[in-house]
Write a protein that holds these residues in place. Structure first.
Motif, short mmCIF file in Angstrom:
data_model
loop_
_atom_site.label_atom_id
_atom_site.label_comp_id
_atom_site.label_asym_id
_atom_site.label_seq_id
_atom_site.Cartn_x
_atom_site.Cartn_y
_atom_site.Cartn_z
N PHE A 1 0.65 -1.23 0.01
CA PHE A 1 0.09 0.07 0.03
C PHE A 1 1.00 1.33 0.22
N THR A 2 2.19 1.22 0.34
CA THR A 2 2.96 2.52 0.43
C THR A 2 2.93 3.27 -0.60
N ALA A 3 2.72 2.89 -2.17
CA ALA A 3 2.76 3.75 -3.03
C ALA A 3 1.75 4.73 -3.27
N ALA A 4 0.51 4.17 -2.67
CA ALA A 4 -0.75 5.05 -2.58
C ALA A 4 -0.79 5.60 -1.42
N SER A 5 -0.14 5.46 -0.46
CA SER A 5 -0.40 5.83 0.79
C SER A 5 -0.08 7.33 0.76
N SER A 6 -0.84 8.16 1.76
CA SER A 6 -0.69 9.38 2.05
C SER A 6 0.29 9.73 3.18
N LEU A 7 1.25 8.71 3.60
CA LEU A 7 2.09 8.86 4.66
C LEU A 7 3.52 8.65 3.93
N THR A 8 4.38 9.28 4.39
CA THR A 8 5.91 9.29 3.88
C THR A 8 6.37 8.61 5.36
N ILE A 9 6.99 7.27 4.88
CA ILE A 9 7.43 6.37 5.89
C ILE A 9 8.83 6.42 5.96
N ALA A 10 9.89 5.67 6.75
CA ALA A 10 11.13 5.40 6.99
C ALA A 10 11.55 6.81 7.73
N GLY A 11 10.70 6.99 8.48
CA GLY A 11 11.44 8.07 9.65
C GLY A 11 10.93 9.46 9.15
N GLN A 12 10.16 9.61 8.25
CA GLN A 12 9.53 10.84 7.81
C GLN A 12 8.12 11.14 8.21
N PRO A 13 8.21 12.45 8.38
CA PRO A 13 6.46 12.81 9.14
C PRO A 13 5.46 12.61 8.06
N ILE A 14 4.49 12.28 8.68
CA ILE A 14 3.29 11.96 8.11
C ILE A 14 2.90 13.03 7.07
N LYS A 15 2.39 12.80 5.86
CA LYS A 15 1.99 13.63 4.86
C LYS A 15 0.39 13.69 4.99
N ARG A 16 -0.17 14.83 4.93
CA ARG A 16 -1.82 14.89 5.16
C ARG A 16 -2.20 15.70 4.01
N ALA A 17 -3.33 15.68 3.40
CA ALA A 17 -4.13 16.26 2.10
C ALA A 17 -4.32 17.72 2.60
N SER A 18 -4.41 17.86 3.93
CA SER A 18 -5.02 19.52 4.15
C SER A 18 -4.38 19.67 5.66
N ALA A 19 -4.91 21.03 5.95
CA ALA A 19 -4.39 21.53 7.12
C ALA A 19 -4.91 20.92 8.47
#
Length: 303
Positions: A11-29
């Motif tokens: 599911f990683t490629a389609a995920s809204s998360l950046t993984i491997a120690g990176q902050p979570i990416k979110r679609a809005s504020a």
């Protein structure tokens, strides 16, 4: 560090998360809503752990999870966090559906769950038992629609080095738990708890994880350092759930009231979207204290 795209996750490629120690990416504020954890009423709820039921410490105005949900509905919260300790020993589908129904008719979401696992032990029968326990609760919370589950790493066993307990035991176990979580659609939300109450101990674990189903359960009252707010700020970008305590504990000092506005500001700056659950542990009775703290937290969230 693991590579950003792991073969363990489809599911990683389609995920809204950046993984491997990176902050979570979110679609809005940032957007936050108010919840309360059942653990806040631990003295009024029967506890089911280790195969036995312990009656409530305070039998006056005692509750079960269903009657506690009714109490929460009167507090103008958006959701409830259902701690596993307060479920009956035998959890049936009928019971889970009644929990789900009771929350829905009262306009409450189930913001998450909480378990008490231990992953600092080596591979073997005891760890296998832990995974059986973990998957049991993943299935339960998935049926309830509760996405984040509060996890522990555990405390190193006596005579076990930190390197062995955390890096060779807990991190591989957390990775395996994330693979299980992906199958059930729940998050492994690791809490800054006990051994991980020092931020320098939890950050390497975050860095080592490589699953879109991993995040942090930020417990605002657990950091034991000179500046707990600084430490909250360091882990807030990885949050998938927040448990907000009424007090913080600067190292070497007495507990002091939490600055709710400051915590909310940190979470907002980190872009957190999700629930903030009051987990009340202070001295005043929760029947009288929790409504006051919910009102103060609601004010901070709405400011």
């Amino acid at each position: 560090m693991s590579q950003p795209f792991s073969r363990r996750s489809l599911f990683t490629a389609a995920s809204s998360l950046t993984i491997a120690g990176q902050p979570i990416k979110r679609a809005s504020a940032s957007r936050m809503r108010l919840s309360i954890a059942a653990y806040s009423f631990r003295d009024y709820l029967p506890t089911s752990r280790n195969g036995k039921v312990t009656p409530p410490k305070n039998k006056e105005r005692a509750l079960d999870l269903l009657s506690w949900i009714d109490w929460c509905a009167k507090q103008d919260v958006d959701a409830v966090e259902l701690t596993s300790y307060f479920f009956p020993l035998e959890v049936t589908d009928e019971y889970l559906m009644e929990l789900k129904r009771r929350c829905h008719v009262n306009g409450l979401d189930i913001s998450g769950g909480a378990i008490a696992n231990k992953f600092t032990i080596p591979a073997g029968p005891l760890l296998d038992e832990q995974f059986q326990y973990v998957e049991k609760w993943m299935k339960i919370y998935a049926k309830l629609g509760a996405c984040p589950i509060r996890f522990f790493a555990g405390v190193p066993e006596k005579g076990t080095s930190d390197e062995q307990a955390i890096h060779k035991n807990a991190i591989p176990a957390l990775r395996k738990a994330c693979d299980m979580a992906a199958r059930h659609g729940v998050f492994v939300a690791l809490e800054n708890h006990d051994y991980l109450s020092r931020v320098e101990r939890i950050l390497p674990i975050i860095e080592a994880m490589d699953s879109p189903w991993f995040g942090i359960n930020v417990d605002t009252g657990n950091f034991d350092s000179e500046d707990p707010y600084r430490d909250i700020e360091k882990i807030a970008p990885y949050a998938v759930n927040v448990q907000l305590k009424a007090e913080v504990r600067p190292a070497g000092k007495n507990r002091v009231p939490t600055d709710y506005a400051r915590v909310v500001g940190i979470l907002r700056k980190a872009g957190y979207r999700g629930y903030v659950a009051l987990e009340y542990e202070a001295a005043e009775d929760p029947y009288t204290a929790a409504p006051k703290h919910l009102a103060a937290l609601r004010k901070a969230l709405n400011s």
